[in-house]
Design an enzyme around this catalytic site. Structure first.
Site, PDB file in Angstrom:
ATOM      1  N   THR A 132       0.807  -1.208   0.000  1.00 24.11           N
ATOM      2  CA  THR A 132       0.000   0.000   0.000  1.00 24.11           C
ATOM      3  C   THR A 132       0.850   1.272   0.000  1.00 24.11           C
ATOM      4  O   THR A 132       2.007   1.258   0.449  1.00 24.11           O
ATOM      5  CB  THR A 132      -0.896  -0.003   1.265  1.00 24.11           C
ATOM      6  OG1 THR A 132      -1.510   1.263   1.423  1.00 24.11           O
ATOM      7  CG2 THR A 132      -0.084  -0.285   2.535  1.00 24.11           C
ATOM      8  N   ASP A 133       0.238   2.378  -0.451  1.00 25.52           N
ATOM      9  CA  ASP A 133       0.931   3.679  -0.384  1.00 25.52           C
ATOM     10  C   ASP A 133       1.005   4.199   1.051  1.00 25.52           C
ATOM     11  O   ASP A 133       1.771   5.113   1.344  1.00 25.52           O
ATOM     12  CB  ASP A 133       0.252   4.709  -1.291  1.00 25.52           C
ATOM     13  CG  ASP A 133      -1.206   4.994  -0.943  1.00 25.52           C
ATOM     14  OD1 ASP A 133      -1.743   4.369  -0.005  1.00 25.52           O
ATOM     15  OD2 ASP A 133      -1.816   5.847  -1.627  1.00 25.52           O
ATOM     16  N   GLU A 134       0.209   3.604   1.961  1.00 26.42           N
ATOM     17  CA  GLU A 134       0.167   4.132   3.338  1.00 26.42           C
ATOM     18  C   GLU A 134       1.493   3.964   4.069  1.00 26.42           C
ATOM     19  O   GLU A 134       1.708   4.597   5.099  1.00 26.42           O
ATOM     20  CB  GLU A 134      -0.952   3.466   4.146  1.00 26.42           C
ATOM     21  CG  GLU A 134      -2.309   3.718   3.560  1.00 26.42           C
ATOM     22  CD  GLU A 134      -3.458   3.553   4.540  1.00 26.42           C
ATOM     23  OE1 GLU A 134      -3.224   3.501   5.749  1.00 26.42           O
ATOM     24  OE2 GLU A 134      -4.598   3.484   4.065  1.00 26.42           O
ATOM     25  N   TYR A 158      -2.006  -0.425  11.072  1.00 27.31           N
ATOM     26  CA  TYR A 158      -2.127  -1.109   9.774  1.00 27.31           C
ATOM     27  C   TYR A 158      -0.916  -0.811   8.891  1.00 27.31           C
ATOM     28  O   TYR A 158      -0.247  -1.727   8.393  1.00 27.31           O
ATOM     29  CB  TYR A 158      -3.425  -0.688   9.058  1.00 27.31           C
ATOM     30  CG  TYR A 158      -3.408  -1.001   7.581  1.00 27.31           C
ATOM     31  CD1 TYR A 158      -3.440  -2.321   7.132  1.00 27.31           C
ATOM     32  CD2 TYR A 158      -3.335   0.015   6.617  1.00 27.31           C
ATOM     33  CE1 TYR A 158      -3.397  -2.626   5.768  1.00 27.31           C
ATOM     34  CE2 TYR A 158      -3.304  -0.270   5.263  1.00 27.31           C
ATOM     35  CZ  TYR A 158      -3.325  -1.588   4.842  1.00 27.31           C
ATOM     36  OH  TYR A 158      -3.279  -1.884   3.496  1.00 27.31           O
ATOM     37  N   LYS A 162       2.094  -3.265   7.443  1.00 25.80           N
ATOM     38  CA  LYS A 162       2.383  -3.467   6.010  1.00 25.80           C
ATOM     39  C   LYS A 162       3.837  -3.070   5.710  1.00 25.80           C
ATOM     40  O   LYS A 162       4.523  -3.722   4.928  1.00 25.80           O
ATOM     41  CB  LYS A 162       1.424  -2.632   5.142  1.00 25.80           C
ATOM     42  CG  LYS A 162      -0.019  -3.114   5.127  1.00 25.80           C
ATOM     43  CD  LYS A 162      -0.194  -4.502   4.519  1.00 25.80           C
ATOM     44  CE  LYS A 162       0.047  -4.544   3.028  1.00 25.80           C
ATOM     45  NZ  LYS A 162      -0.265  -5.899   2.475  1.00 25.80           N
TER      46      LYS A 162
HETATM   47  P1  NAD Z   1      -9.570  -7.361   2.229  1.00 22.05           P
HETATM   48  O1  NAD Z   1      -9.563  -7.094   3.693  1.00 22.05           O
HETATM   49  O2  NAD Z   1     -10.798  -7.089   1.441  1.00 22.05           O
HETATM   50  O3  NAD Z   1      -9.192  -8.903   1.971  1.00 22.05           O
HETATM   51  C1  NAD Z   1      -8.176  -9.560   2.649  1.00 22.05           C
HETATM   52  C2  NAD Z   1      -8.333 -11.064   2.392  1.00 22.05           C
HETATM   53  O4  NAD Z   1      -7.256 -11.734   3.066  1.00 22.05           O
HETATM   54  C3  NAD Z   1      -9.641 -11.647   2.953  1.00 22.05           C
HETATM   55  O5  NAD Z   1     -10.213 -12.514   2.011  1.00 22.05           O
HETATM   56  C4  NAD Z   1      -9.183 -12.413   4.195  1.00 22.05           C
HETATM   57  O6  NAD Z   1     -10.008 -13.537   4.481  1.00 22.05           O
HETATM   58  C5  NAD Z   1      -7.788 -12.838   3.792  1.00 22.05           C
HETATM   59  N1  NAD Z   1      -6.912 -13.075   4.942  1.00 22.05           N
HETATM   60  C6  NAD Z   1      -6.750 -12.300   6.043  1.00 22.05           C
HETATM   61  N2  NAD Z   1      -5.861 -12.852   6.892  1.00 22.05           N
HETATM   62  C7  NAD Z   1      -5.423 -13.994   6.288  1.00 22.05           C
HETATM   63  C8  NAD Z   1      -4.483 -14.990   6.648  1.00 22.05           C
HETATM   64  N3  NAD Z   1      -3.817 -14.928   7.806  1.00 22.05           N
HETATM   65  N4  NAD Z   1      -4.265 -16.013   5.801  1.00 22.05           N
HETATM   66  C9  NAD Z   1      -4.952 -16.106   4.633  1.00 22.05           C
HETATM   67  N5  NAD Z   1      -5.867 -15.203   4.241  1.00 22.05           N
HETATM   68  C10 NAD Z   1      -6.097 -14.143   5.060  1.00 22.05           C
HETATM   69  O7  NAD Z   1      -8.323  -6.576   1.653  1.00 22.05           O
HETATM   70  P2  NAD Z   1      -8.141  -5.881   0.222  1.00 22.05           P
HETATM   71  O8  NAD Z   1      -8.667  -4.511   0.282  1.00 22.05           O
HETATM   72  O9  NAD Z   1      -8.602  -6.808  -0.829  1.00 22.05           O
HETATM   73  O10 NAD Z   1      -6.543  -5.770   0.179  1.00 22.05           O
HETATM   74  C11 NAD Z   1      -5.744  -6.819  -0.380  1.00 22.05           C
HETATM   75  C12 NAD Z   1      -4.283  -6.434  -0.252  1.00 22.05           C
HETATM   76  O11 NAD Z   1      -4.048  -5.232  -0.953  1.00 22.05           O
HETATM   77  C13 NAD Z   1      -3.835  -6.181   1.185  1.00 22.05           C
HETATM   78  O12 NAD Z   1      -2.531  -6.667   1.336  1.00 22.05           O
HETATM   79  C14 NAD Z   1      -3.849  -4.665   1.319  1.00 22.05           C
HETATM   80  O13 NAD Z   1      -2.903  -4.222   2.277  1.00 22.05           O
HETATM   81  C15 NAD Z   1      -3.464  -4.255  -0.084  1.00 22.05           C
HETATM   82  N6  NAD Z   1      -3.959  -2.945  -0.549  1.00 22.05           N
HETATM   83  C16 NAD Z   1      -5.279  -2.622  -0.418  1.00 22.05           C
HETATM   84  C17 NAD Z   1      -5.735  -1.400  -0.930  1.00 22.05           C
HETATM   85  C18 NAD Z   1      -7.191  -0.996  -0.850  1.00 22.05           C
HETATM   86  O14 NAD Z   1      -7.518   0.144  -1.184  1.00 22.05           O
HETATM   87  N7  NAD Z   1      -8.111  -1.881  -0.450  1.00 22.05           N
HETATM   88  C19 NAD Z   1      -4.830  -0.528  -1.538  1.00 22.05           C
HETATM   89  C20 NAD Z   1      -3.478  -0.883  -1.624  1.00 22.05           C
HETATM   90  C21 NAD Z   1      -3.066  -2.109  -1.143  1.00 22.05           C
HETATM   91  O1  DAU Z   2      -4.179   3.958   0.496  1.00 20.76           O
HETATM   92  C1  DAU Z   2      -4.383   2.587   0.402  1.00 20.76           C
HETATM   93  C2  DAU Z   2      -5.242   2.126   1.559  1.00 20.76           C
HETATM   94  O2  DAU Z   2      -6.551   2.581   1.298  1.00 20.76           O
HETATM   95  C3  DAU Z   2      -5.205   0.612   1.752  1.00 20.76           C
HETATM   96  O3  DAU Z   2      -3.915   0.204   2.091  1.00 20.76           O
HETATM   97  C4  DAU Z   2      -6.191   0.190   2.847  1.00 20.76           C
HETATM   98  O4  DAU Z   2      -6.226  -1.224   2.951  1.00 20.76           O
HETATM   99  C5  DAU Z   2      -7.558   0.711   2.472  1.00 20.76           C
HETATM  100  O5  DAU Z   2      -8.493   0.395   3.498  1.00 20.76           O
HETATM  101  C6  DAU Z   2      -7.527   2.227   2.257  1.00 20.76           C
HETATM  102  O6  DAU Z   2      -7.258   2.914   3.510  1.00 20.76           O
HETATM  103  P1  DAU Z   2      -8.031   4.268   3.909  1.00 20.76           P
HETATM  104  O7  DAU Z   2      -7.974   4.430   5.376  1.00 20.76           O
HETATM  105  O8  DAU Z   2      -7.590   5.408   3.078  1.00 20.76           O
HETATM  106  O9  DAU Z   2      -9.535   3.853   3.403  1.00 20.76           O
HETATM  107  P2  DAU Z   2     -10.978   4.087   4.069  1.00 20.76           P
HETATM  108  O10 DAU Z   2     -11.967   3.714   3.022  1.00 20.76           O
HETATM  109  O11 DAU Z   2     -11.094   3.449   5.403  1.00 20.76           O
HETATM  110  O12 DAU Z   2     -11.024   5.650   4.271  1.00 20.76           O
HETATM  111  C7  DAU Z   2     -10.865   6.533   3.165  1.00 20.76           C
HETATM  112  C8  DAU Z   2     -10.926   7.951   3.694  1.00 20.76           C
HETATM  113  O13 DAU Z   2     -12.261   8.216   4.152  1.00 20.76           O
HETATM  114  C9  DAU Z   2     -10.027   8.182   4.901  1.00 20.76           C
HETATM  115  O14 DAU Z   2      -9.508   9.500   4.835  1.00 20.76           O
HETATM  116  C10 DAU Z   2     -10.954   8.048   6.097  1.00 20.76           C
HETATM  117  C11 DAU Z   2     -12.282   8.562   5.548  1.00 20.76           C
HETATM  118  N1  DAU Z   2     -13.495   7.940   6.130  1.00 20.76           N
HETATM  119  C12 DAU Z   2     -13.576   6.581   6.184  1.00 20.76           C
HETATM  120  C13 DAU Z   2     -14.689   5.968   6.717  1.00 20.76           C
HETATM  121  C14 DAU Z   2     -14.764   4.442   6.797  1.00 20.76           C
HETATM  122  C15 DAU Z   2     -14.548   8.741   6.565  1.00 20.76           C
HETATM  123  O15 DAU Z   2     -14.488   9.986   6.480  1.00 20.76           O
HETATM  124  N2  DAU Z   2     -15.660   8.129   7.074  1.00 20.76           N
HETATM  125  C16 DAU Z   2     -15.766   6.771   7.195  1.00 20.76           C
HETATM  126  O16 DAU Z   2     -16.801   6.278   7.711  1.00 20.76           O
END
Ligand code: NAD
Ligand code: DAU
Length: 351
Positions: A132-134, A158, A162
C-alpha cells in the site's frame, strides 16, 4: 499455475476473476476467510476446475509447504492481509499476526520451495507482494506525490504492519536472493468492496437512509484507483517487473473525501432518487476524526508507466459510476455480508 493468497477478499477476488477471464492458467486460492473474505465474490467460479480454493492461513507453514509441493506454482501473489485502518486502531494484534508474522511464515515456506526448484523453473519463479501507499505516511497539500524513493513513515498500526511486511520481503531478496516484486498501491474502489471502507459504506448507508459519516472536516485527500486497473498493474509487474524492485500504482485521481461523497450522492440522485425528492447529500454527517488520520496520499506512478507501459483505463468519473451501478445491481451480495458481525462493527465504530 499461480498461488494467490487472500483471493476471497476485495482486491484478491477481483484479481482471480480477472486472471481467469483472460487466461487458462489455473489459480490456487489460499484464504483464511476472515470477516473480509467472502466466497460469494467467487460464485461464478464455483464449478470452474481452473480455480482451486483452499481455506487456510498464510502463517500455516505446513499447509503452505503442502500446497507449494503439490501444485508447483510458477508464482505466489500475496494479497492476504488485515486491511482496515480503523480496525487496526481498535485492535492491532490481528494486523501484526497476519501482516507481519503471517508474511514471515509465507516467506519461509516460499524460500524453501524456491531453493528446491531447478533451472528455468527457479529463474522464472516470482513472489509478488501486494502493498500500500500508506507505508510512506502522509503528505502536505504542497508536497509532490509519493515515488518509490520516499522514506517509509507509517502512521497507523495497519500501515506499520504493512511496512514491516515490505521490509521482510525486501530482506528475503537481498539476503537469500528470493525473486520478489512489491507493488505499493493507492486507494482501490469497485465491485466486491466490503462496506466498512468509505465508498461502499457511503453507498450502503445512503440507500438505507442512514447517516453518511465524514471524519473530521472531510478534506483529507486520497488517490483513487478502480480495482480492475490495480489488477492489470499487478499482472504487468508480474510479467515484466524487475526482480527486487518496488512499483507504485496509482490513478492520478486525488480527491478530498467530501468531494467523493458528494459525487456518490449525485450519481445516486440520478440513478435512484430518494422518495421524498431530497438529495442524498442531506444524509451527510460530520463525526469524530480518525486518530492519527493521514491528511493526504498521492501516488506518482511514472515508473510503472514509463518502464512497464501500464496506464489506468478508468478515470474517477467512469469508475465511480460503474461502482455505484454495481452496488445497485448487486443488493443481495451487500445484504448477505451486512448481517451479524458487520452490524457489531458499525455500532462500535460509529456509536
Ligand atoms: P480485504 O480485507 O478485502 O481482503 C483480505 C483477504 O485476506 C480476505 O479474504 C481475508 O479472508 C484474507 N486473509 C486475512 N488474513 C489472512 C491470513 N492470515 N491467511 C490467509 N488469508 C487471510 O483486503 P483488500 O482490500 O482486498 O486488500 C488486499 C491487499 O491489498 C492487502 O494486502 C492490502 O494491504 C493491499 N492494498 C489494499 C488497498 C485498498 O484500497 N483496499 C490498496 C493498496 C493495497
Ligand atoms: O491507500 C491505500 C489504503 O486505502 C489501503 O492500504 C487500505 O487497505 C484501504 O483500506 C484504504 O485505507 P483508507 O484508510 O484510506 O480507506 P478508508 O476507506 O477506510 O477511508 C478513506 C478515507 O475516508 C479516509 O480518509 C478516512 C475517511 N473515512 C472513512 C470511513 C470508513 C470517513 O471519512 N468516514 C468513514 O466512515
Amino acid at each position: 499455475m499461480i498461488l494467490v493468497t487472500g483471493g476471497a477478499g476485495f482486491i484478491g477476488s477481483n484479481f482471480v476473476l480477472d486472471w481467469l477471464a483472460q487466461s487458462d492458467e489455473p489459480v490456487v486460492n489460499l484464504d483464511k476467510l476472515t470477516y473480509a473474505g467472502n466466497l460469494d465474490n467467487l460464485a461464478s467460479l464455483s464449478s470452474d476446475p481452473r480455480h482451486i480454493f483452499v481455506q487456510g492461513d498464510i502463517g500455516d507453514v505446513a499447509l503452505v509447504n503442502r500446497l507449494l509441493t503439490e501444485y508447483k506454482p510458477r508464482a505466489v501473489l500475496n494479497f492476504a492481509a488485515e486491511s482496515h485502518v480503523d480496525r487496526s486502531i481498535h485492535g492491532p494484534e490481528d494486523f501484526i499476526q497476519t501482516n507481519v508474522v503471517g508474511t514471515f511464515h509465507l516467506l519461509e515456506a516460499v524460500r524453501a520451495y524456491w531453493n528446491g526448484l531447478q533451472g528455468s523453473d527457479k529463474s522464472a519463479f516470482r513472489l509478488l507482494h501486494v502493498s500500500t501507499d500508506e507505508v510512506y505516511g502522509t503528505l502536505e497539500n504542497s508536497d509532490p506525490p509519493f515515488n518509490e524513493q520516499n522514506r517509509y513513515e507509517p502512521n497507523s498500526p495497519y500501515s506499520a504492519s504493512k511496512a514491516a511486511s515490505d521490509h521482510l520481503v525486501r530482506a528475503y531478496h537481498h539476503t537469500y536472493g528470493l525473486p520478489v516484486l512489491t507493488t505499493n498501491c493507492s486507494n482501490n474502489y469497485g465491485p466486491y468492496h466490503f462496506p466498512e471502507k468509505l465508498i461502499p459504506l457511503v453507498i450502503h448507508n445512503a440507500l438505507n437512509g442512514k447517516p453518511l459519516p465524514i471524519y473530521g472536516d472531510g478534506q483529507q485527500i486520497r488517490d483513487w484507483l478502480f480495482v480492475k486497473d490495480h489488477c492489470t498493474a499487478i499482472r504487468r509487474v508480474l510479467s515484466a517487473g524487475k526482480v527486487g524492485e518496488t512499483y507504485n500504482v496509482g490513478g492520478w485521481n486525488e480527491k478530498p473525501n467530501l468531494e467523493v461523497v458528494h459525487t456518490i450522492c449525485a450519481i445516486l440522485d440520478e440513478l435512484k432518487p430518494r422518495a421524498d425528492g431530497q438529495s442524498y447529500n442531506s444524509q451527510i454527517t460530520f463525526v469524530k476524526d480518525r486518530p492519527g488520520h493521514d491528511r493526504r496520499y498521492a501516488i506518482d506512478a511514472t515508473r510503472l508507466e514509463k518502464e512497464l507501459g501500464w496506464k489506468p483505463a478508468e478515470t474517477f468519473e467512469t469508475g465511480i459510476h460503474k461502482t455505484v451501478q454495481w452496488y445497485l445491481d448487486n443488493q443481495p451480495w451487500v445484504e448477505n455480508i451486512t448481517s451479524g458481525q458487520y452490524r457489531q462493527w458499525v455500532e462500535k465504530q460509529y456509536q
